[in-house]
Design a protein around this motif. Structure first.
Motif, PDB file in Angstrom:
ATOM      1  N   LEU A 198      -5.622  -1.384  -5.020  1.00  0.00           N
ATOM      2  CA  LEU A 198      -5.963  -2.546  -4.198  1.00  0.00           C
ATOM      3  C   LEU A 198      -6.039  -3.810  -5.050  1.00  0.00           C
ATOM      4  O   LEU A 198      -5.652  -4.893  -4.602  1.00  0.00           O
ATOM      5  N   LYS A 227       0.831  -1.216   0.000  1.00  0.00           N
ATOM      6  CA  LYS A 227       0.000   0.000   0.000  1.00  0.00           C
ATOM      7  C   LYS A 227       0.858   1.256   0.000  1.00  0.00           C
ATOM      8  O   LYS A 227       0.398   2.331  -0.433  1.00  0.00           O
ATOM      9  N   VAL A 236      -7.475  -3.008   2.607  1.00  0.00           N
ATOM     10  CA  VAL A 236      -8.137  -1.755   2.246  1.00  0.00           C
ATOM     11  C   VAL A 236      -8.056  -0.729   3.382  1.00  0.00           C
ATOM     12  O   VAL A 236      -7.930   0.479   3.129  1.00  0.00           O
TER      13      VAL A 236
END
Length: 338
Positions: free
Chosen positions: A224, A196, A247
C-alpha cells in the motif's frame, strides 16, 4: 429514477454489475461480442463460463450488436479488460458520433495501458469525443464478482470530476446489498484499483510458499505504501488510498482465491512459469501487464517501489521467487514513513 444503461463486456465483473443494475429496476443492456454468450444470457439467464451456477435477473437483456445495446441510453459502463479498452472505446465513439448521442461514460476496469501508461479513463477520453460524453466516471472498490452475484454485502466507490454524474451512477447501483460512495479523485481511484493487482500476485505466491499471516500483513502494508507513493506522484489524494479503492480493494484482492491475480501468484509460488499460469487461468491477469507499466512509470517519476520491482523480476526476468523475497528482506534499513 430508472436509468437506461448499456454495460459493455459480459465477463464475470461486467455481468455481475449489469445484474445489480437490472435488479435495481434499471433498463440494462449487456453487450458481448460472443453471440453464443448473448443467447445463453437471454434464453437461460445464466453465464456459466464466468459465473457458474448463478441465475441472472430476467430483465437483463444481452446484445451482440453494440449499436442496438447503446440505442437511446443515457449511461454507458465499460467493463472490458484493459487490452480491449481502446478497441471497444473506438467502436463506441464511432457509434455515439453517428447517433449524435451524448452519454455519461463510466468504466470498471482496473489496469494501466502498456507503453502509454495511460489510465483507463484517459484511454476512453481519447476514443470517445467530448461531444459524445457529458462526464467520465470510474467504479472501483473491494468487490469480487462471485460475491456480488450472491448478494454478499459490498461497498464500492464511483469517482468522477462531475459529482452529479457520480451521483447518477450511485443511485442506479445502490441496493440493500450493494452500497456506493462517491469520490472526486479519479486518479487515485484508478491507480489504487490497478496497482493492487501487482501486490495480489505477490500475496498469492507467499501463501503457496507456506508463509503465514505476518508475511501477508507485511506485504499488503508495504505494498500500500508503494501504491500511495506512485499515486501521489501523479496528483492523487492521499486519503483515497485509505479508502475503498485503496486499502479496501487491496485487502479483498490480496487475501482471496476469488482474485485471478492472487491465483496467478499462487501458481507462480508453486513453481509454474508465467506461460503455464496464463494458459491455466484462461482469463486476463491484469496484474501481469500492470507490473511492467508500474515499474516503468516508477522509474520515470523516480518513485521507489521495491516490491513491484521484485515481482517484475519474477514475471519478466525469471528470477527465482525465493531469492526475490530474500533480497527484499535484506534491503538496507529504512525509515517507515519515508
Amino acid at each position: 429514477m430508472t436509468e437506461k444503461i448499456a454495460v459493455l463486456g459480459a465477463g464475470s465483473w461486467g455481468t455481475a454489475l449489469a445484474n445489480v443494475l437490472a435488479e435495481n429496476g434499471n433498463d440494462v443492456r449487456l453487450w458481448s461480442h460472443k453471440p453464443a454468450q448473448v443467447a445463453e444470457i437471454n434464453e437461460k439467464h445464466t453465464n456459466e463460463h464466468y459465473l457458474p451456477a448463478a441465475k441472472l435477473n430476467e430483465n437483463l437483456v444481452a446484445y451482440a450488436d453494440m449499436g442496438e445495446a447503446i440505442k437511446d441510453v443515457e449511461m454507458v459502463l465499460s467493463v472490458v479488460p484493459t487490452k480491449g479498452v481502446r478497441e471497444v472505446g473506438k467502436q463506441l465513439g464511432a457509434l455515439l458520433k453517428a447517433n449524435n448521442q451524448k452519454v455519461i461514460l463510466g468504466h470498471a476496469t482496473k489496469g494501466i495501458e502498456p507503453g502509454t501508461y495511460k489510465r483507463v479513463s484517459e484511454m476512453l477520453a481519447e476514443e470517445v469525443a467530448p461531444a459524445n460524453r457529458s462526464a467520465l466516471a470510474v467504479l472501483s472498490g473491494p468487490s469480487h464478482a462471485e460475491d456480488v452475484i450472491k448478494h454478499d454485502l459490498t461497498t464500492v466507490t464511483i469517482a468522477s470530476d462531475d459529482i452529479k454524474a457520480a451521483e447518477r451512477f450511485q443511485a442506479a447501483f445502490s441496493t440493500e446489498n450493494f452500497r456506493v460512495y462517491t469520490n472526486d479523485d479519479v486518479i487515485g481511484t484508478e491507480m489504487g484499483g490497478a496497482l493492487k493487482n501487482i501486490i495480489a500476485i505477490g500475496a498469492g505466491a507467499l501463501v503457496a510458499l507456506g508463509y503465514g499471516d505476518n508475511a501477508k500483513a507485511a506485504l499488503l502494508t508495504r505494498g500500500l505504501a508503494e501504491i500511495s507513493r506512485l499515486g501521489l506522484a501523479f496528483g492523487a489524494n492521499p486519503l483515497t488510498f485509505i479508502g475503498l479503492s485503496g486499502v479496501g480493494d487491496l485487502i479483498v484482492t490480496g487475501t482471496s482465491a476469488n482474485s485471478r491475480n492472487w491465483r496467478a501468484g499462487y501458481q507462480l509460488g508453486q513453481g509454474k512459469s508465467l506461460k503455464q499460469v496464463e494458459e491455466d487461468m484462461g482469463m486476463v491477469i491484469e496484474g501481469v501487464s500492470t507490473t511492467k507499466a508500474a515499474k516503468e512509470l516508477a522509474e520515470q517519476r523516480h518513485v521507489e517501489m521495491p516490491i513491484t520491482d521484485a515481482i517484475y523480476q519474477v514475471l519478466y526476468e525469471d528470477k527465482d521467487i525465493n531469492q526475490a523475497i530474500k533480497d527484499l528482506m535484506k534491503r538496507p534499513a529504512a525509515n517507515e514513513t519515508n
